[in-house]
Design an enzyme around this catalytic site. Structure first.
Site, short mmCIF file in Angstrom:
data_model
loop_
_atom_site.label_atom_id
_atom_site.label_comp_id
_atom_site.label_asym_id
_atom_site.label_seq_id
_atom_site.Cartn_x
_atom_site.Cartn_y
_atom_site.Cartn_z
N ARG A 77 30.73 28.14 46.44
CA ARG A 77 31.66 29.26 45.99
C ARG A 77 31.22 30.67 46.97
NH1 ARG A 77 29.55 28.34 41.09
NH2 ARG A 77 27.69 29.25 40.28
N LEU B 149 35.47 42.83 30.94
CA LEU B 149 34.43 42.59 31.51
C LEU B 149 34.57 42.63 33.22
CD1 LEU B 149 31.54 40.16 31.15
CD2 LEU B 149 32.88 39.95 33.38
N LEU B 150 33.61 43.38 33.62
CA LEU B 150 33.37 43.41 35.29
C LEU B 150 32.33 42.69 35.70
CD1 LEU B 150 33.85 46.65 37.60
CD2 LEU B 150 31.99 45.44 37.37
N ASP C 212 31.06 40.82 39.76
CA ASP C 212 30.63 41.26 41.24
C ASP C 212 31.83 41.98 42.02
OD1 ASP C 212 29.42 39.14 40.20
OD2 ASP C 212 30.05 37.51 41.72
N GLN D 132 35.30 41.16 40.11
CA GLN D 132 35.70 40.16 38.93
C GLN D 132 36.07 40.58 37.86
OE1 GLN D 132 34.86 36.27 39.60
NE2 GLN D 132 35.97 37.28 41.21
C1 FRU Z 1 28.18 35.85 40.28
C2 FRU Z 1 29.13 34.62 40.21
C3 FRU Z 1 29.86 34.20 41.29
C4 FRU Z 1 31.14 33.88 40.85
C5 FRU Z 1 31.73 34.84 40.00
C6 FRU Z 1 32.29 34.26 38.68
O1 FRU Z 1 27.97 36.60 39.33
O2 FRU Z 1 28.64 33.57 39.40
O3 FRU Z 1 28.95 32.90 41.74
O4 FRU Z 1 31.87 33.55 41.79
O5 FRU Z 1 30.20 35.40 39.47
O6 FRU Z 1 32.89 35.49 38.13
#
Ligand code: FRU
Length: 482
Positions: free
Chosen positions: A160, A39-40, A42, A58
Site C-alpha cells: 500500500r 479520526l485523522l 496520514d 486519512q
Molecule cells: C499508516 C497507515 C497506512 C494506511 C493508512 C490507513 O498510518 O496504516 O499504511 O494506508 O494508515 O489509514
C-alpha cells in the site's frame, strides 16, 4: 446515486451534528490541521496544483477509531491559512469498500491524479489491496478510475501507500510492502504516462543490503532527492526499541544513498529515526514551485485501542504536524518549520543577553506561542525549560536532550530522549495541545501532543550551572475556525 456519494452526504451530516461538541473542546488546536470530527491519520496527496497547496488526509468521520477511510481535503495559498473543501474520495466501490487508504498526488497537464490504496476486507477479515487512481480537472471534484496495480507475486496483501514522483521525465512510484517471508520492504514501479505501471523490484527492505531486522511491514514510503542525495523516508512496523530509539509503536525514519534509476537499484546506508517525540508518523513530502521540499506528518502514532486521548470525549482525534522544510546537510536530514509560519506571529517578547546563574530562573507566560532560544554559552549541568506541565531538559555533560510530558493515560510523567552533542538553538511551536521542538536548526525534532491542565501557562527557564542566551517569544494567532 453512487455509494460513495451517499456516504459523503452521511459524513457531511455527521460533521454538522457534531460540530458544536467538537468545537467546545479547549484542546482544539489553533493553527494545526485537524479533522472537523472523527479520526485523522496520514497526510495524503500533498501537492501544488493550479496556484494552491492541497493536502488530503486519512479521515474516518464517524468514530474516533480507525476504519473505512475517506480522503479529507484542505487547500491553501500560503501553507498557513487552510480552507476545508469536500472530501475528495470516499470508500464504497468493490476495490476500496473498506477504505481509500494512503497515497499521493501528481500533476500532468491540467489534470490532478490521486493514487491511493483500495482496502478490501471480507467477513473473515482477509485483506485485499488495489492501487487505484482518481482524477480531477479542478482539484475539488474527483472521478475514480479504479485499480491500476494488483499485488505482484511474492508479496502479501499488505501492499500500500503509493507515492508517485517524476525523475528525469519518467514517472515512478514507491510502495510499502510485505514479502511472503514477512519482511517489510519498499518497492519501485515506473510508468511512461501515469496509467501503465511496471514493477521494478525492491529498493530497500528489512534484512536487505546490510539493513538489519527492520520489521515485518513498511508503510508510507517517499523517495526524495536533496542536494544530490536520494533519501527514502519510510515507516517500519515491528521494530524493537533500542536504547533511546524506536520508542513509539511504529517507527518513522529515513535511509539515504544514491538511486540508480536505470537499474532500479538503491545503494544506501542505515535507517535513521526522524523524530524523537511521542507523536509522529507517516510523513509525506512535495516539491513546491520554489523548489523547496516540504513535509507534513501525522502528529500521532498507533496507540493501543483501549487508550483514549482526552479529545475523544469531544468526538475527534489527531492532527497533522506543521509543514516543515527539509534540507540535507553534512549527511543529516534537517527539518525546519516553513518560513510562512511567521504569518502566525502576534505580540513579541524579547529577553536579550540574558545571563542565568546557577539556580536562577527566567519565567513568563504563554499557551499558544513560538519560541526561539539561541544559547551563546552554557557551563554546568542542566538547562531546563518548563512549559506548562511538560519539560525540556538538556544534560550538557551526557549530551542528552529529554522531552517530558504528563501522560494522558498513565498517572505519571513520560519521557523521550536523544543524544545531542552541542545544544545551540531551540525553536519550538506550542499549540493548545501540541508541541514541536526543533533543535540546532532541525538536527533533532521532538513532536508530541500534550494535554496539560488548561489553565496552566507558565514557562520557566532554569539552569544548574550558567547559561548566556537570547530568547524571543511570539504569541500566535488562531487561524483554525472549526
Ligand atoms: C499508516 C497507515 C497506512 C494506511 C493508512 C490507513 O498510518 O496504516 O499504511 O494506508 O494508515 O489509514
Amino acid at each position: 446515486m453512487s455509494i460513495s456519494n451517499e456516504i459523503i452526504i452521511k459524513a457531511n451530516q455527521h460533521v454538522k451534528t457534531h460540530q458544536s461538541l467538537v468545537g467546545s473542546d479547549p484542546y482544539r488546536l489553533h493553527y494545526h490541521l485537524m479533522p472537523t470530527v472523527g479520526l485523522l491519520n496520514d497526510p495524503n496527496g500533498f501537492v501544488y496544483y493550479k496556484g494552491q497547496y492541497h493536502v488530503f488526509y486519512q479521515w474516518n468521520p464517524f468514530v474516533t477509531a480507525h476504519g473505512p477511510k475517506f480522503w479529507g481535503h484542505y487547500v491553501s495559498t500560503d501553507l498557513v491559512h487552510w480552507k476545508e473543501v469536500p472530501p475528495a474520495i470516499a470508500p464504497g466501490d468493490w476495490y476500496d469498500r473498506n477504505g481509500c487508504y494512503s497515497g499521493s498526488a501528481a500533476v500532468l497537464g491540467d489534470t490532478l491524479y490521486l493514487f491511493y490504496t483500495g482496502n478490501v476486507k471480507d467477513e473473515q477479515g482477509n485483506r485485499e489491496s488495489y492501487q487505484c487512481l482518481a482524477v480531477s480537472e479542478d482539484g475539488i471534484h474527483f472521478e475514480k478510475k479504479g485499480p491500476i496495480i494488483h499485488v505482484p507475486e511474492g508479496y502479501t496483501e499488505h501492499f500500500r501507500d503509493p507515492k508517485v514522483f517524476l525523475n528525469n521525465g519518467k514517472w515512478y512510484m514507491v510502495l510499502g510492502a510485505q514479502t511472503i517471508e514477512e519482511q517489510g520492504v519498499a518497492v519501485l514501479y515506473s510508468s511512461p504516462d501515469l496509467q501503465e505501471w511496471s514493477f521494478q523490484g525492491i529498493l530497500a527492505g528489512s534484512g536487505y543490503h546490510g539493513l538489519g531486522d527492520l520489521g515485518y511491514m513498511w508503510e508510507c514510503p517517499d523517495l526524495v532527492e536533496l542536494d544530490g542525495t536520494d533519501i527514502l523516508l519510510v515507516c517500519p512496523q515491528g521494530m524493537d526499541p533500542n536504547g533511546f530509539e524506536y520508542q513509539n509503536m511504529f517507527q518513522s525514519g529515513y535511509i539515504a544513498g544514491k538511486m540508480d534509476y536505470k537499474e532500479g537499484k538503491f545503494n544506501h546506508g542505515p535507517f535513521v529515526e526522524m523524530d524523537r517525540g511521542f507523536d509522529f508518523y507517516a510523513p509525506q513530502t512535495m516539491e513546491d514551485p520554489n523548489g523547496r521540499r516540504i513535509l507534513f506528518g501525522w502528529m500521532g502514532n498507533a496507540i493501543e485501542s483501549d487508550i483514549q486521548q482526552p479529545t475523544t470525549k469531544f468526538n475527534w482525534i489527531h492532527a497533522l504536524t506543521l509543514p516543515r522544510e527539509l534540507e540535507w546537510k553534512k549527511g543529516k536530514l534537517l527539518q525546519r518549520p516553513v518560513e510562512e509560519l511567521k504569518l502566525l506571529r502576534g505580540e513579541e517578547t524579547r529577553y536579550l543577553n540574558v545571563n542565568l546563574k546557577d539556580n536562577q530562573q527566567l519565567s513568563f507566560n504563554g499557551q499558544v506561542f513560538e519560541m526561539k532560544m539561541a544559547i551563546d554559552r552554557m557551563e554546568g549541568e542542566t538547562l531546563t525549560i518548563q512549559i506548562g506541565e511538560s519539560k525540556l531538559i538538556y544534560h550538557q555533560r551526557e549530551g542528552v536532550f529529554t522531552f517530558q510530558r504528563k501522560s494522558y493515560y498513565l498517572s505519571d510523567q513520560e519521557s523521550r530522549h536523544c543524544y545531542l552533542k552541542d545544544l545551540k538553538k531551540i525553536h519550538l511551536f506550542k499549540d493548545t495541545s501540541s508541541i514541536e521542538i526543533f533543535l540546532n536548526d532541525g538536527e533533532e525534532v521532538f513532536t508530541s501532543r500534550v494535554f496539560d491542565d488548561i489553565e496552566t501557562d507558565e514557562i520557566v527557564v532554569h539552569t544548574s550551572g550558567s547559561v548566556a542566551m537570547n530568547l524571543l517569544k511570539w504569541d500566535l494567532h488562531r487561524v483554525t475556525s472549526y
